[in-house]
Each structure stands twice: as structure tokens, then as C-alpha cells.
Design a protein around this motif. Structure first.
Motif, short mmCIF file in Angstrom:
data_model
loop_
_atom_site.label_atom_id
_atom_site.label_comp_id
_atom_site.label_asym_id
_atom_site.label_seq_id
_atom_site.Cartn_x
_atom_site.Cartn_y
_atom_site.Cartn_z
N LYS A 2 0.83 -1.19 0.00
CA LYS A 2 0.00 0.00 0.00
C LYS A 2 0.87 1.26 0.00
O LYS A 2 0.50 2.27 -0.58
N THR A 4 3.71 1.66 -1.59
CA THR A 4 4.13 1.88 -2.97
C THR A 4 3.01 2.54 -3.76
O THR A 4 3.24 3.48 -4.52
N ARG A 5 1.78 2.10 -3.57
CA ARG A 5 0.63 2.70 -4.25
C ARG A 5 0.52 4.17 -3.86
O ARG A 5 0.29 5.03 -4.71
N ASN A 6 0.67 4.46 -2.57
CA ASN A 6 0.59 5.85 -2.10
C ASN A 6 1.72 6.71 -2.63
O ASN A 6 1.52 7.89 -2.90
N LEU A 9 0.64 7.48 -6.09
CA LEU A 9 -0.51 8.39 -6.02
C LEU A 9 -0.07 9.82 -5.70
O LEU A 9 -0.46 10.77 -6.39
N GLN A 35 9.40 4.56 -9.35
CA GLN A 35 8.87 3.22 -9.57
C GLN A 35 9.04 2.80 -11.03
O GLN A 35 9.15 3.64 -11.92
N THR A 39 5.39 -1.77 -11.96
CA THR A 39 4.84 -1.45 -10.63
C THR A 39 3.67 -0.49 -10.77
O THR A 39 2.64 -0.65 -10.11
N TYR A 42 0.69 -2.34 -11.93
CA TYR A 42 0.16 -3.24 -10.91
C TYR A 42 -0.92 -2.53 -10.08
O TYR A 42 -1.91 -3.12 -9.69
N TYR A 43 -0.71 -1.25 -9.84
CA TYR A 43 -1.63 -0.48 -8.99
C TYR A 43 -2.66 0.34 -9.77
O TYR A 43 -3.75 0.59 -9.26
N PHE A 44 -2.31 0.76 -10.98
CA PHE A 44 -3.21 1.61 -11.75
C PHE A 44 -3.30 1.12 -13.19
O PHE A 44 -2.29 0.80 -13.80
N LEU A 50 -5.11 6.78 -12.47
CA LEU A 50 -4.35 7.49 -11.43
C LEU A 50 -4.93 8.88 -11.23
O LEU A 50 -5.12 9.33 -10.09
N GLU A 53 -8.07 8.75 -9.16
CA GLU A 53 -7.75 8.53 -7.73
C GLU A 53 -7.18 9.79 -7.09
O GLU A 53 -7.47 10.10 -5.94
#
Length: 194
Positions: A2, A4-6, A9, A35, A39, A42-44, A50, A53
Motif C-alpha cells: 500500500k 508503494t501505491r501511495n 498516487l 517506480q 509497478t 500493478y496499482y493503476f 491514477l 484517484e
């Protein structure tokens, strides 16, 4: 994970706030977040996902006021409580960096993303309702004496805030905005209580 996602973001958010959606490239996001492309994906799903979000993040974390938690003993206390809440939001925004224009990001998002438009509209309704409610209480207690109806008075307070915020399109979000809003709201308050 989480975290890494932040990281992605917040890197994207800073870039979108500084440049706008069109000017930001995926490579910009990758470089700013440190990143790899895999990667990111993987999240977006893509840059647009993005951006959506980021817009939600701005609205939820910086533009949403819980009007039910503001002081309601007087219009003056409500104004001061709302100013304090806005000041805290601006200080949190300053942690994102400088030279950004939040209104542009939210404007771009609310035109293109129905969910964002709905969030903005809901917040606007809550804001109008909270102002009308406190102004009615002020009228009932004798604090407000002017004959202009509550809906119009509420619109005046909101329009002042929107006007000062619009000036921010030409500058960066900073505490000076709160100072201008404080002076304007307090001046209007003095007029309506006479």
C-alpha cells in the motif's frame, strides 16, 4: 504494498497539480515516484485511473468539510470554526509542494468524471445547507438582523470564498487565502448583524 501505491498516487498528484492532466506523462510519474512501469500498472490501469484517484484524494482529504463538527452556538463561532478548518486544509495542501492549482485539477476531473462531479455537488449542497442553518439560528437568536433571506446570505458567504479561491488560479495555495477570506467573512458578518 500500500505504501508503494501511495508513493505513486502522491507523485502523480503533485504532477497533476503542477502541470494538469495533459502535460503529465507516464514517464514523469515513474521518475517522480521512483517506480518501474510494471509497478505502476500493478496499482493503476493507466494514467487516467491514477488521475481519478488523485482527484478523489484531493476532494476527500482537502476539500471535504464535516459541517456537523463546526461550532453552532453563533454565526460568528461557525465562521471562525470554518475558517480554522479551511486553514488546516491549506496547511495540509502545502505539504504537497508549491506552484499548484487545486481548482484546475478538480475542475478537469469534475467535468470528465461523474463520480467526482457528484462528490463536488454533494459537498456544495452540504455547505449551502450548513450556512442556511446557522444563519437561521443567528436570525432566531437576534444575532442576524438584516432582512436578506438565509439562502441569499449563504450564497454571499460561499461566493466570497469561491471568488478568493478563483484568485488562487493565478497563484499558489497558501495561508494568505485564509487571511483574505477571514477579513471578507468578518466584514460581511459585521454588515449582517447590524
Amino acid at each position: 504494498m500500500k505504501d508503494t501505491r501511495n508513493i505513486i498516487l502522491l507523485a502523480g498528484l503533485r504532477l497533476f497539480l503542477q502541470k494538469g492532466y495533459k502535460e503529465v506523462t507516464l514517464q514523469d510519474i515513474l521518475e517522480a515516484s521512483g517506480q518501474a512501469k510494471g509497478t505502476f500498472y500493478y496499482y493503476f490501469k493507466n494514467k487516467w485511473a491514477l488521475f481519478e484517484e488523485c482527484a478523489k484524494y484531493i476532494i476527500v482529504n482537502f476539500m471535504t468539510v464535516n459541517f456537523g463538527k463546526l461550532p453552532n452556538s453563533s454565526v460568528k463561532d461557525f465562521i471562525d470554526g470554518l475558517l480554522a478548518a479551511e486553514s488546516r486544509a491549506y496547511k495540509r495542501m502545502a505539504s504537497l509542494g508549491e506552484n499548484f492549482k487545486i481548482q484546475i485539477l478538480v475542475g478537469q476531473a469534475s467535468v470528465r468524471i461523474p463520480e467526482i462531479a457528484l462528490l463536488v455537488k454533494e459537498q456544495e449542497k452540504k455547505q449551502l445547507s450548513a450556512w442556511e442553518k446557522i444563519l437561521e439560528a443567528g436570525r432566531t437568536s437576534g444575532e442576524i438582523r438584516i432582512s436578506i433571506d438565509n439562502a441569499e446570505l449563504a450564497s454571499l458567504f460561499i461566493t466570497i470564498q469561491e471568488g478568493i479561491s478563483a484568485k488562487q488560479l493565478k497563484s499558489v495555495a497558501n495561508i494568505n487565502t485564509i487571511e483574505q477570506l477571514t477579513v471578507s467573512w468578518h466584514n460581511l458578518y459585521e454588515i449582517i448583524r447590524k
